[in-house]
Design a protein around this motif. Sequence first.
Motif, short mmCIF file in Angstrom:
data_model
loop_
_atom_site.label_atom_id
_atom_site.label_comp_id
_atom_site.label_asym_id
_atom_site.label_seq_id
_atom_site.Cartn_x
_atom_site.Cartn_y
_atom_site.Cartn_z
N LYS A 7 0.58 -1.21 0.08
CA LYS A 7 0.07 0.15 0.13
C LYS A 7 0.95 1.03 -0.03
O LYS A 7 0.57 2.38 -0.67
N LYS A 10 2.56 1.98 -3.37
CA LYS A 10 1.25 2.26 -4.38
C LYS A 10 0.92 3.72 -4.41
O LYS A 10 0.87 4.43 -5.20
N GLN A 11 0.95 4.04 -2.76
CA GLN A 11 0.73 5.56 -2.53
C GLN A 11 1.81 6.31 -3.08
O GLN A 11 1.81 7.46 -3.69
N GLN A 12 3.11 5.77 -2.71
CA GLN A 12 4.36 6.37 -3.29
C GLN A 12 4.28 6.76 -4.70
O GLN A 12 4.45 7.86 -5.53
N ALA A 13 4.01 5.46 -5.54
CA ALA A 13 3.84 5.71 -6.77
C ALA A 13 2.83 6.70 -7.36
O ALA A 13 3.00 7.36 -8.33
N GLU A 14 1.72 6.58 -6.61
CA GLU A 14 0.69 7.43 -7.20
C GLU A 14 1.15 9.04 -6.81
O GLU A 14 0.85 9.87 -7.69
N THR A 15 1.76 9.15 -5.69
CA THR A 15 2.06 10.52 -5.36
C THR A 15 3.32 11.02 -6.51
O THR A 15 3.10 12.15 -6.91
N LYS A 16 4.15 10.26 -6.85
CA LYS A 16 5.33 10.38 -7.67
C LYS A 16 4.41 10.89 -9.14
O LYS A 16 4.80 11.93 -9.66
N ALA A 17 3.54 9.95 -9.44
CA ALA A 17 2.90 10.27 -10.78
C ALA A 17 2.03 11.66 -10.92
O ALA A 17 2.05 12.25 -11.57
N ARG A 18 1.39 11.70 -9.71
CA ARG A 18 0.68 13.28 -9.72
C ARG A 18 1.44 14.29 -9.75
O ARG A 18 1.27 15.23 -10.27
#
Length: 103
Positions: A7, A10-18
């Motif tokens: 999790k 996943k949050q890190q990846a989403e934050t990086k993508a954002r």
Amino acid sequence: AQVVSVKALKQQAETKARVQLEALQAQCGMWEESTGSLKDLTTELATQAETSQATLDKALQDKRDAQKQASRAQKEAHETAEKVDRAQTELQALQSAMHALQQ
């Protein structure tokens, strides 16, 4: 423990993508502004080029007109000089005739 780390990843990846998406959007905004400025500049330069061309065309026409006037003036000066020469010749002939009559 593994579920939490997945999790978190996943949050890190989403934050990086954002963050990357926001950066790209900001770059696109700057690019659009630059493109708009470039279009304005191109339009302004095209207008200046047209104005410069019109000024050049007018200057060339004025030069041609001035050359024609100078040519006409030169021709008139030549004709006047010829008239003066003829008048001087006639005057000399009259003076000679008067001198002959006086003798």
